[in-house]
Design a protein around this motif. Structure first.
Motif, PDB file in Angstrom:
ATOM      1  N   VAL A   1      52.315 -32.494  19.416  1.00 61.74           N
ATOM      2  CA  VAL A   1      53.246 -31.848  20.796  1.00 61.74           C
ATOM      3  C   VAL A   1      53.966 -32.862  21.450  1.00 61.74           C
ATOM      4  O   VAL A   1      55.149 -32.827  22.002  1.00 61.74           O
ATOM      5  N   ARG A   2      53.579 -33.947  21.388  1.00 62.85           N
ATOM      6  CA  ARG A   2      54.242 -35.263  21.812  1.00 62.85           C
ATOM      7  C   ARG A   2      55.605 -35.408  21.287  1.00 62.85           C
ATOM      8  O   ARG A   2      56.460 -35.889  21.964  1.00 62.85           O
ATOM      9  N   ALA A   3      55.532 -35.477  19.784  1.00 68.38           N
ATOM     10  CA  ALA A   3      56.863 -35.575  19.168  1.00 68.38           C
ATOM     11  C   ALA A   3      57.982 -34.698  19.365  1.00 68.38           C
ATOM     12  O   ALA A   3      59.077 -34.836  19.570  1.00 68.38           O
ATOM     13  N   ARG A   4      57.317 -33.212  19.736  1.00 70.16           N
ATOM     14  CA  ARG A   4      58.363 -32.211  20.011  1.00 70.16           C
ATOM     15  C   ARG A   4      58.872 -32.727  21.490  1.00 70.16           C
ATOM     16  O   ARG A   4      60.141 -32.509  21.501  1.00 70.16           O
ATOM     17  N   ALA A   5      57.970 -33.241  22.354  1.00 68.75           N
ATOM     18  CA  ALA A   5      58.698 -33.211  23.722  1.00 68.75           C
ATOM     19  C   ALA A   5      59.363 -34.666  23.809  1.00 68.75           C
ATOM     20  O   ALA A   5      60.685 -34.573  24.524  1.00 68.75           O
ATOM     21  N   ARG A   6      59.235 -35.521  22.736  1.00 72.81           N
ATOM     22  CA  ARG A   6      60.085 -36.736  22.704  1.00 72.81           C
ATOM     23  C   ARG A   6      61.630 -36.315  22.197  1.00 72.81           C
ATOM     24  O   ARG A   6      62.513 -36.825  22.723  1.00 72.81           O
ATOM     25  N   ALA A   7      61.417 -35.531  20.849  1.00 78.37           N
ATOM     26  CA  ALA A   7      62.868 -34.984  20.735  1.00 78.37           C
ATOM     27  C   ALA A   7      63.574 -34.302  21.486  1.00 78.37           C
ATOM     28  O   ALA A   7      64.875 -34.493  21.630  1.00 78.37           O
TER      29      ALA A   7
END
Length: 823
Positions: free
Chosen positions: A237-243
């Motif tokens: 989920v952090r990867a989605r937030a970063r994107a």
């Protein structure tokens, strides 16, 4: 004569047979209590006398506990599952379900074909029952199995059977179902709670796919799914937030919940702030951006405007003040202080947490206070406290005269005394001098204590002299700020005790005196503990309280050795007097951390020795707490000190004392419940639990029986000990006993969870199935050590039969290929 000899030889066998027949009749008698029928059924298995007919009758019985007992015995102990048993199960839905519920968690290869047949449609067989059988067959899922799971879910028939199957669904199967699961959620055909167990089985790749689809779902459902994924792998989920923050994907409210820690770059913060300022943007996305920025303690005019816009919930401003009161500009705070009651109140309460108030805020607060006219009002108190705690010298000097006589005077003086700026000391000394004409004034005591708290101990003697006339709470505060107390003052406090009428004050004075470690003070406290100094006056309760306070000081000083000796003499002499009961608890509570060898010896004695001299008390306690799951408060106190200790040192101390007790003819006075409670309280430290358990298990088994209290865990401990010594024959015998005691009866399932651990077959962990396989695993080890390959192969086959999904039970077998667990 010959026939007479034969009859004599057969008599014991005939008597045993008659006894077992009587037990079978008891089990079959529905008029008998259910728990006793369960115990008798277990007794039949213990004596290898549980025949097929009795087992089937129990499995078909209307009593659920009896069905569960029979199913547990069949699953965990019957090496062979004859066709007649499986056929008999098919003739009774209740019997079939009882066995399937056991097999769904821990499958048996011998029942795989039968379970597979139960997955097929049949009259009266629900889809949920078919799912239960699907989990019980223990084989890889086929395409038809996937269809069954989905159909059960989408048709609203999902129950315990579906959950059992979902919990062991392979990751690749769960991934393949993702599209249809998403469609069902999107169309509202399935409940998110029911589909959750399948989502938990997704692989990392499946979770990534799910996060790509989740934005199309309704907000609450999407948020819940993201939380589940985050619990499995937060990086996804952090990867989605970063994107999102880097502009690779659109701004979505969903991902802002995970964006706060990532707002570490100006361009990311600016992207969130632009969204926040866009009044045409989605309200949920703007709120998500605000929450993420607040988590990152970002303060910007756009944040302030959002929190204070017309119609905005006051909670937004309160959260902004709570998270970033230091970062907020002073002019804004001044503006809110003059605003409506809700904003001004929220602001003034937050100012006490601001590191530096600043000139504008101080001026505003002083102006508000000057116009308040209510020195005891809530707003006045909050504003005054903010200035007292954070204000400048000039602001405090202007404010201070208005605080004299206020209801919160003590609090203001206390808060001032905690500051360390030099001007504070001068202000307190000035206040002290201004009241010199009335040295007995209560307000003066507050100033004296503030000076002591500041570090100026010149007023300490006066505080001690006035303690006998002060409230108990004030004396307690004195003890907090003046610890340790100089010996002359401590002795003076003890001298004043006979002239103190208030018991609470006397207790606090004694506790303050006890902060001194001076030998003369400790000697006086020893007199208080012995109750022969005359320090206490009044009824016995006061003397007792003073003794408790004195004891707490003595137990950590040089007198500890003498106190331990006193306690040991009292334990050896018989029932402990009430006064020495407190001594036992205090000595236990003040052992070093980690405990020394001497402390561990004492703790072991506190567990094992008191019942020897006070059997009546032990009998009453065992009757009161008969199941051994709670009670015996000293056991909890000892366990608390043992947790975190060195298992080897604990084992040595408890082994030594337990050995001595076993050699004492009075050891049978100890109740099994006592040891069982101690073991249960050590659950949080498995290493110390094993150490204490192995040391005391022989004693447990040597005690008079108390139903099944402690039997299973005792054999389990001794199994571990024998296995470590490579005594596989003894270990196998103990494993067999532990298995029977912990896994047969439903009422013992709680014991199994405490000692064996929770079952998670989907992750390849099933300590219950591991215990069922343990006798055969130990037989395998014994055969391998003896070089008997044929016997080892037979034992290995039985390990695979009983191990269910427990990977650890299978990894030591040379030809086994246990499935890799996912998550």
């Amino acid at each position: 004569m010959r026939w007479a000899c034969v009859v004599c030889l057969l008599a014991p066998q005939l008597a045993a047979q008659a006894a077992m027949d009587a037990v079978r009749a008891f089990v079959a008698d529905v008029r008998q209590p259910g728990d006793e029928r369960c115990r008798k059924l277990a007794l039949l298995q213990e004596h290898a006398a549980l025949d097929l007919a009795t087992a089937l009758a129990a499995l078909r019985d209307a009593d659920e506990a009896l069905r569960r007992t029979a199913a547990a015995i069949v699953r965990h102990e019957w090496a062979e599952l004859p066709p007649e048993l499986l056929q008999g199960l098919d003739e009774s839905p209740a019997a079939a379900r009882a066995v399937l519920e056991e097999l769904a968690i821990a499958p048996r290869p011998a029942a795989a074909d039968w379970a597979a047949r139960r997955t097929q449609p049949a009259d009266g067989r629900t889809n949920d029952e078919r799912c239960l059988a699907l989990a019980a067959q223990g084989r890889p899922f086929a395409a038809a199995d996937v269809d069954l799971l989905l159909h059960t879910l989408l048709s609203g028939q999902a129950g315990d059977g579906f959950l059992a199957a979902a919990a062991v669904t392979p990751a690749d199967v769960a991934d393949a179902m993702l599209g249809r699961l998403h469609a069902g959620l999107l169309q509202g055909q399935v409940d998110l709670v029911q589909v959750g167990p399948l989502l938990d089985r997704l692989s990392n790749a499946g979770c990534k796919r799910l996060l790509g689809l989740v934005v199309t779902l309704p907000g609450p459902a999407a948020a819940t799914i993201c939380q589940r994924v985050a619990a499995l792998d937060a990086s996804l989920v952090r990867a989605r937030a970063r994107a999102m923050l880097d502009g690779e994907t659109p701004l979505e409210a969903l991902w802002f919940a995970y964006a706060g820690p990532l707002l570490d770059r100006p361009e990311r913060r600016e992207r969130a702030l632009r969204l926040l300022a866009d009044e045409q943007a989605d309200a949920r996305s703007r709120q998500g951006a605000f929450d993420a920025l607040l988590q990152a303690k970002v303060v910007d005019e756009r944040m302030i405007d959002f929190a204070t816009a017309d119609g905005a919930d006051i909670a937004l401003l309160q959260r902004l003040l709570d998270a970033a009161v230091d970062e907020l500009p002073g002019p804004r705070l001044v503006e809110w202080l003059a605003a409506d009651a809700r904003r001004s109140t929220a602001t003034v309460k937050a100012l006490a947490r601001r590191a530096v108030l600043g000139e504008h805020v101080e001026r505003a607060l002083l102006g508000v206070l000057a116009g308040q006219g209510q020195p005891d009002g809530v707003f006045f108190e909050a504003a005054a406290m903010a200035l007292v705690q954070r204000g400048s010298q000039d602001a405090l000097e202007r404010l201070w005269p208005s605080l004299r006589g206020a209801k919160g005077w003590s609090d203001y003086v206390d808060a001032l005394g905690r500051r360390r700026e030099p001007f504070v000391h001068e202000l307190l000394l000035t206040e002290l001098a201004s009241k010199a004409a009335d040295p007995a004034a209560k307000a003066l005591d507050d100033v004296r204590l503030a000076l002591v708290a500041f570090g100026d101990r010149r007023q300490l003697a006066e505080l001690a002299a006035r303690a006998k006339a002060s409230p108990a709470g004030f004396v307690r505060r004195c003890r907090h700020f003046a610890d340790p107390l100089p010996a002359p003052l401590a002795l003076a406090l003890l001298d004043d005790l006979p002239r103190v009428a208030d018991d609470d004050v006397a207790v606090e004075m004694t506790a303050w005196a006890a902060t001194s470690t001076d030998a003369a003070v400790l000697a006086r406290l020893q007199q208080v503990w012995s109750a022969d100094s005359g320090a206490g006056r009044g009824d016995d309760s006061r003397v007792f309280e003073l003794q408790e306070v004195a004891l707490r000081a003595l137990a950590t000083g040089p007198q500890r050795t003498e106190l331990v000796a006193e306690l040991r003499r009292a334990i050896a002499g018989g029932p402990l007097p009430e006064r020495l009961g407190s001594l036992a608890y205090e000595l236990a509570a003040t052992t070093a951390q980690p405990p020394s060898a001497a402390d561990l010896r004492l703790l072991a004695e506190l567990v094992l020795l008191p019942p020897l001299g006070d059997p009546e008390r032990e009998t009453r306690a065992a009757q009161r707490w008969a199941n051994g799951r709670f009670g015996f408060p000293m056991m909890a106190a000892v366990a608390q000190r043992l947790r975190g200790g060195d298992p080897a040192a604990v084992a040595a101390a408890f082994g030594e004392v337990a050995g001595e007790v076993l050699r004492d003819s009075r050891h049978t006075r100890i109740s099994r419940q006592r040891l069982r409670v101690l073991w249960g309280n050590l659950e949080a430290d498995r290493g110390v639990l094993a150490a204490v358990g192995i040391a005391t298990a022989p004693l447990m088994l040597a005690l008079p029986e108390a139903a099944e209290v402690g039997v299973g865990p005792a054999h389990w401990f001794l199994q571990q000990d024998a296995e470590r010594r490579a005594d596989f024959a003894v270990a196998r015998a103990h494993a067999q006993k532990a298995l029977g005691a912990m896994l047969r009866l439903p009422e013992e399932r709680r014991t199994a969870r405490i000692f064996l651990g929770e079952r998670d077959p989907g992750a390849g962990r099933d300590p219950w199935a591991a215990l069922a396989a343990a006798p055969h695993r130990l037989a395998f080890s014994r055969a391998k050590a003896a070089g008997n390959d044929a016997e080892a192969e037979v034992a290995a086959t039985l390990v695979r039969e009983f191990a269910g999904r427990d990977v650890q039970s299978l990894v030591s077998l040379p030809s086994s290929k246990p499935k890799e667990s996912v998550r």
